[in-house]
Design an enzyme around this catalytic site. Sequence first.
Site, PDB file in Angstrom:
ATOM      1  CB  SER A 222      41.290  36.468  40.856  1.00 16.01           C
ATOM      2  OG  SER A 222      41.114  35.947  39.587  1.00 16.01           O
TER       3      SER A 222
ATOM      4  CG  HIS B 163      45.070  33.446  38.391  1.00 16.81           C
ATOM      5  ND1 HIS B 163      45.024  34.794  38.153  1.00 16.81           N
ATOM      6  CD2 HIS B 163      43.876  33.128  38.954  1.00 16.81           C
ATOM      7  CE1 HIS B 163      43.847  35.271  38.532  1.00 16.81           C
ATOM      8  NE2 HIS B 163      43.136  34.272  39.029  1.00 16.81           N
TER       9      HIS B 163
ATOM     10  CE  LYS C  70      37.811  40.104  37.097  1.00 22.20           C
ATOM     11  NZ  LYS C  70      38.994  39.902  36.347  1.00 22.20           N
TER      12      LYS C  70
ATOM     13  CD1 TRP D 200      41.738  34.380  32.769  1.00 23.14           C
ATOM     14  CD2 TRP D 200      41.627  34.156  30.558  1.00 23.14           C
ATOM     15  NE1 TRP D 200      40.412  34.354  32.422  1.00 23.14           N
ATOM     16  CE2 TRP D 200      40.320  34.212  31.063  1.00 23.14           C
ATOM     17  CE3 TRP D 200      41.805  34.016  29.169  1.00 23.14           C
ATOM     18  CZ2 TRP D 200      39.187  34.140  30.261  1.00 23.14           C
ATOM     19  CZ3 TRP D 200      40.666  33.944  28.364  1.00 23.14           C
ATOM     20  CH2 TRP D 200      39.387  34.007  28.910  1.00 23.14           C
TER      21      TRP D 200
HETATM   22  C1  GCU Z   1      38.171  33.733  35.727  1.00 26.57           C
HETATM   23  C2  GCU Z   1      37.828  35.066  35.121  1.00 26.57           C
HETATM   24  C3  GCU Z   1      38.755  36.168  35.613  1.00 26.57           C
HETATM   25  C4  GCU Z   1      38.807  36.179  37.123  1.00 26.57           C
HETATM   26  C5  GCU Z   1      39.135  34.802  37.640  1.00 26.57           C
HETATM   27  C6  GCU Z   1      39.030  34.651  39.152  1.00 26.57           C
HETATM   28  O1  GCU Z   1      39.399  33.285  35.243  1.00 26.57           O
HETATM   29  O2  GCU Z   1      37.874  34.920  33.727  1.00 26.57           O
HETATM   30  O3  GCU Z   1      38.321  37.428  35.152  1.00 26.57           O
HETATM   31  O4  GCU Z   1      39.729  37.135  37.571  1.00 26.57           O
HETATM   32  O5  GCU Z   1      38.211  33.871  37.123  1.00 26.57           O
HETATM   33  O6  GCU Z   1      38.410  35.447  39.823  1.00 26.57           O
HETATM   34  O7  GCU Z   1      39.541  33.653  39.642  1.00 26.57           O
END
Ligand code: GCU
Length: 415
Positions: free
Chosen positions: A255, A396, A259, A346
């Site tokens: 998540s 997720h 990144k 998402w």
């Molecule tokens: C949120 C956010 C995402 C991210 C995620 C996470 O959903 O919008 O961009 O990847 O959190 O890190 O759990």
Amino acid sequence: MKKVFVLLLAPLQIAVASEANYDEAKVPDYVLPEIMTFESGEQVESIDDWKQRRSELLALFSAHVYGEVPKLAEETRLQSRVTREVAGFLDGKAVLKEVDLTFPEESGGPAIQMLVISPSGGGGAPAFLGYNFRGNHTIHSDPRITLSEAWMRPDKEGRVVGNRSMEKSRGTSANRWPVEKIIDRGFALVVMYYGDIDPDFDDGFENGVHRVFGQPEEAQWGSIGAWAWGLRRALDYLEEEDGVDAARVAVFGHSRLGKTSLWAGAQDERFALVISNNSGCGGAALSRRAFGETVKRINTNFPHWFNDRFPSYDDDLDALPVDQHQLIALMAPRPVYVASATEDEWADPRGEFLAAKLGSEAWALYGKRGLEAGKMPPPNQSIGDSVGYHLREGKHDVTDFDWECYLDFAERHLQ
Ligand code: GCU
């Protein structure tokens, strides 16, 4: 400055939220920036050309998305001190070490606790390095792992868990970290808590490593840049660590931390392999598809993650000089793995697949095969050669299935 921005936009967030698009037919028409064309219009024709184009792309991602790393931070190396060593961890299968990474005291920098679990018997093992979301003590229930006392993210009910008074948070993320399986397959696991580097909230950059390196300027790093920097400093330490072969380290993240692993892997070619688990917008997903989470939405909700230039593209993605397939390409010729999940709309699974597929162009230059599939694979099937991909069934998360794929991939490329 950033705080004001959030407050002003807060009433608009609900409107933005309801606009999230999950309809493939409504993905806007877009033209992606080329991987193999220099900004000057010239074509990349050789590996030497690509090395230059790579620097150009890296500079563009720094300047417009993740932020430039302050010079002082680029030059800084942390001190390390082993604070605990347990030789017979996991019934004697592994050695556990806790290592503090610290700044000189006068800098006011945070102390970063690293947990290194490596197979017994010495000899540097290939390793997975990644951050956890709630403290090193949450990845395994062993009481010898020090409880984190750092800032913790509140849970969904707004409760802060994971501090010293919360013994019961031990092992609560163990389902995401199959420590024993990783050791049994001959790998080491190295983790750190991301909040040690930079607490994950918009505080105007007064804490974490930003305190040491000063208020970021417009084009300079936010939290993702700082977390990525922390992974690179962990790798500095691993170059001295007997239990790990620093030339065979896979950087992993889920998540927002996916990144982060991508950005760390792009910047630092010492990482031998890069893994993005459900990283979505600002990670592996193509920004221009605006499917699920958009650039505008992420910059609104998390104004501290990227630099202050990235929001200038919120309503004009065509003007953004890069897109995320180029970030994937920056890993070449090293292996990279991108994973999505069916219920994680998402994060735009198709956008993640496309970035991995299109980014594969860079491996061809090295005579390597990236991800050649014409269309997305069915769920739970791992595909690709130097660029791996799967779409896991489910939400997720990081599951055993994901790890099985990463272990197979890493075994293929690092062992
Ligand atoms: C949120 C956010 C995402 C991210 C995620 C996470 O959903 O919008 O961009 O990847 O959190 O890190 O759990």
